[in-house]
Design an enzyme around this catalytic site. Structure first.
Site, PDB file in Angstrom:
ATOM      1  N   GLY A  14      38.502  54.735  38.395  1.00 57.24           N
ATOM      2  CA  GLY A  14      38.837  53.951  39.585  1.00 57.24           C
ATOM      3  C   GLY A  14      39.577  52.684  39.216  1.00 57.24           C
ATOM      4  N   ARG A  18      39.378  46.188  44.760  1.00 56.18           N
ATOM      5  CA  ARG A  18      38.595  45.373  45.686  1.00 56.18           C
ATOM      6  C   ARG A  18      37.665  44.398  44.983  1.00 56.18           C
ATOM      7  NH1 ARG A  18      36.434  49.776  49.709  1.00 56.18           N
ATOM      8  NH2 ARG A  18      36.824  51.028  47.871  1.00 56.18           N
ATOM      9  N   GLN A  78      42.388  60.578  32.806  1.00 55.73           N
ATOM     10  CA  GLN A  78      42.943  61.208  34.012  1.00 55.73           C
ATOM     11  C   GLN A  78      44.238  60.448  34.312  1.00 55.73           C
ATOM     12  OE1 GLN A  78      41.002  60.355  37.724  1.00 55.73           O
ATOM     13  NE2 GLN A  78      41.698  62.242  38.683  1.00 55.73           N
ATOM     14  N   ASN A 230      31.870  48.704  45.245  1.00 54.51           N
ATOM     15  CA  ASN A 230      33.308  48.586  45.473  1.00 54.51           C
ATOM     16  C   ASN A 230      33.785  47.151  45.517  1.00 54.51           C
ATOM     17  OD1 ASN A 230      33.957  51.409  45.703  1.00 54.51           O
ATOM     18  ND2 ASN A 230      32.767  51.357  47.588  1.00 54.51           N
TER      19      ASN A 230
END
Ligand code: UD1
Ligand code: CA
Length: 453
Positions: A14, A18, A78, A230
């Site tokens: 990720g 945020r 990834q 998050n």
């Protein structure tokens, strides 16, 4: 724990924008440990021997950090963030080695409970092909909903793909999944990107497996297992829950916390029974406390070892390398760094002890400072057993004070002092009778003259 082999795939690719941070999201810490390291610990506790960490392109910082908290983990990149199924497949090489169990976890879900993982593995052992760890919540928005038919899990629908009816479902995907190793790649390879976000969803393997008549099972765990971080508000929420759990654990193991909600532990704090911790105490990493110690209010402790029946604080600061032996005392407004305070020694008031050894039973008077640093190097001070250091002394290292040595208060000691010697390192006092009065008169006359002119 079962003898089945188990690979944990931890997704951590990720971007975490945020968090508004230069640091990758999953490296933000809870109780001083990166959140992804909490996930690694849970996986290990659930008996997962092998770890695959899926990281984003160019995540050198992640690789470096992982060497510390998961040295055995294999990292997979990834390249493009195309969804959770795509991310799991980045670890294809590891998965294809052939494991009985594959656990999939998210690096930003740090409060997962090893018991929930173990329960999911148990279902695999009983023959399930896919196990989803779900949770119930009154406010399911944002989570994938578990769609059941006749009591069987048949699909997971992401919020964006849900019908209004499905949106009402309160049984949600916690994000933890266990997949039978022999089915994993086959199922993952069948996931196509035909959902609202155009992503390859890991959750789609549920529908695929169910349609093929494989056994798909939902287990239930508490909400914390699914708490995804998050932003920093959620980070603080997770920290709060972690601290609450740890405080409870400490109390149940025999530690008294007078105001538990004001005591903060590190992920590795060790604290023995019958220790009493007063309000507002902070434990940084690397603290070990034996039994029966008293940690008084407002103390800040990190990297310190505290033996049984020691007394620390109030307002003490123990820094890395502070090593307090049995019944040692470090009192208010004292700082101890890289120093051994031997049995029964007392450092009670307004003192700095750095790079030193304080012998057993020695007494360090108020305001004593070990001058351990000349701006370039650190030097050692050795204080013998039973020595007495008078208040407000400066001990200029390198220095040794012998057993039973006695330092007159207010001394600046620059030379070593032998056993049982008395050392003065200050100007001799002169007392001049009547001179105080004379001085006052002179000063007051001078002041009056200045006012006039
Ligand atoms: C996911 C689940 C949802 C569940 C929720 C629980 C899917 C499709 N959805 O949703 O059902 O209720 O978690 O918190 O699985 N990641 C990658 N590469 C990617 C995409 C994601 O590594 O290409 C990682 C992220 O870093 C994150 C994790 O996978 O750690 C989950 O991704 P995220 O986008 O946060 O999924 P959610 O929408 O929260
Ligand atoms: Ca998430």
């Amino acid at each position: 724990m079962s003898q089945r082999s188990c690979l944990s795939v931890i997704l951590a690719a990720g971007e975490g924008t945020r968090m508004k941070s230069a640091v990758p999201k999953v490296l933000h810490t809870i109780a001083g440990l990166p959140m992804v390291a909490h996930v690694v610990k849970a996986a290990e506790a659930a008996g997962s021997g092998e770890l695959a960490l899926v990281i984003g392109h160019g995540a050198d910082e992640m690789r470096k950090a992982a060497l510390k908290f998961a040295p055995k983990a294999e990292a997979f990149v990834q390249e493009k963030r195309l969804g959770t199924a795509h991310a799991v497949l980045a670890a294809r090489v590891a998965i294809s080695k052939g494991y009985d169990d594959i656990l999939v976890m998210f690096g930003d879900t740090p409060l997962i409970d090893p018991e929930a993982l173990a329960a999911a593995r148990l279902k695999l052992a009983e023959g399930a092909a896919v196990v989803v760890v779900g949770f119930r919540t009154e406010n399911p928005s944002g989570y994938g909903r578990l769609i059941e038919k006749a009591g069987k899990l048949v699909a997971i629908r992401e919020e964006k793909d849900c019908s209004d009816e499905q949106k009402k479902i309160t049984f949600c995907n916690g994000g933890l999944m266990a997949v039978a190793g022999r089915h994993a790649l086959k199922l993952l390879d069948q996931v196509g990107s035909k959902n609202a976000k155009g992503e390859y969803y890991l959750t789609d393997i549920v529908e695929i497996a169910a349609a093929q008549g494989l056994d798909v099972v939902a287990t239930e765990a508490s909400f914390e297992n699914a708490l995804g971080i998050n932003n920093r508000a959620e980070l603080a929420q997770a920290e709060g829950i972690w601290q609450q759990r740890r405080r409870r654990e400490a109390m149940l193991s025999g530690v008294t916390l007078i105001a538990p909600e004001t005591v903060f532990f590190s992920h590795d704090t060790e604290i023995g029974a019958d220790t009493i911790v007063e309000p507002n105490v902070w434990f940084g990493p690397g603290v070990k406390i034996a039994t029966g110690a008293k940690i008084h209010a407002f103390s800040h402790i990190e990297g310190a070892t505290i033996a049984s029946n020691c007394d620390v604080g109030p307002f003490a600061r123990l820094r890395p390398g502070a090593d307090l032996r049995t019944k040692a005392k470090v009192g208010n407004f004292c700082e101890v760094k890289q120093a051994i305070v031997e049995e029964g020694a007392k450092v009670n008031h307004l003192t700095y002890i750095g790079d030193a050894r304080i012998g057993a039973g020695a007494n360090i008077g108020a305001g004593t400072i070990t001058c351990n640093y000349d701006g370039y190097s650190k030097f050692f001070t050795d204080i013998g057993e039973g020595a007495f250091i008078g208040s407000n002394s400066s001990l200029v290292a390198p220095l040794s004070i012998g057993k039973g040595g006695y330092i007159a208060s207010g001394s600046v000691i620059t030379e070593s002092v032998p056993d049982d010697a008395l050392a003065f390192g200050r100007a001799r006092q002169r007392t001049l009778p009547g001179k105080g009065k004379e001085l006052r008169e002179r000063f007051s006359q001078a002041a009056a003259a200045r006012k006039k002119g």
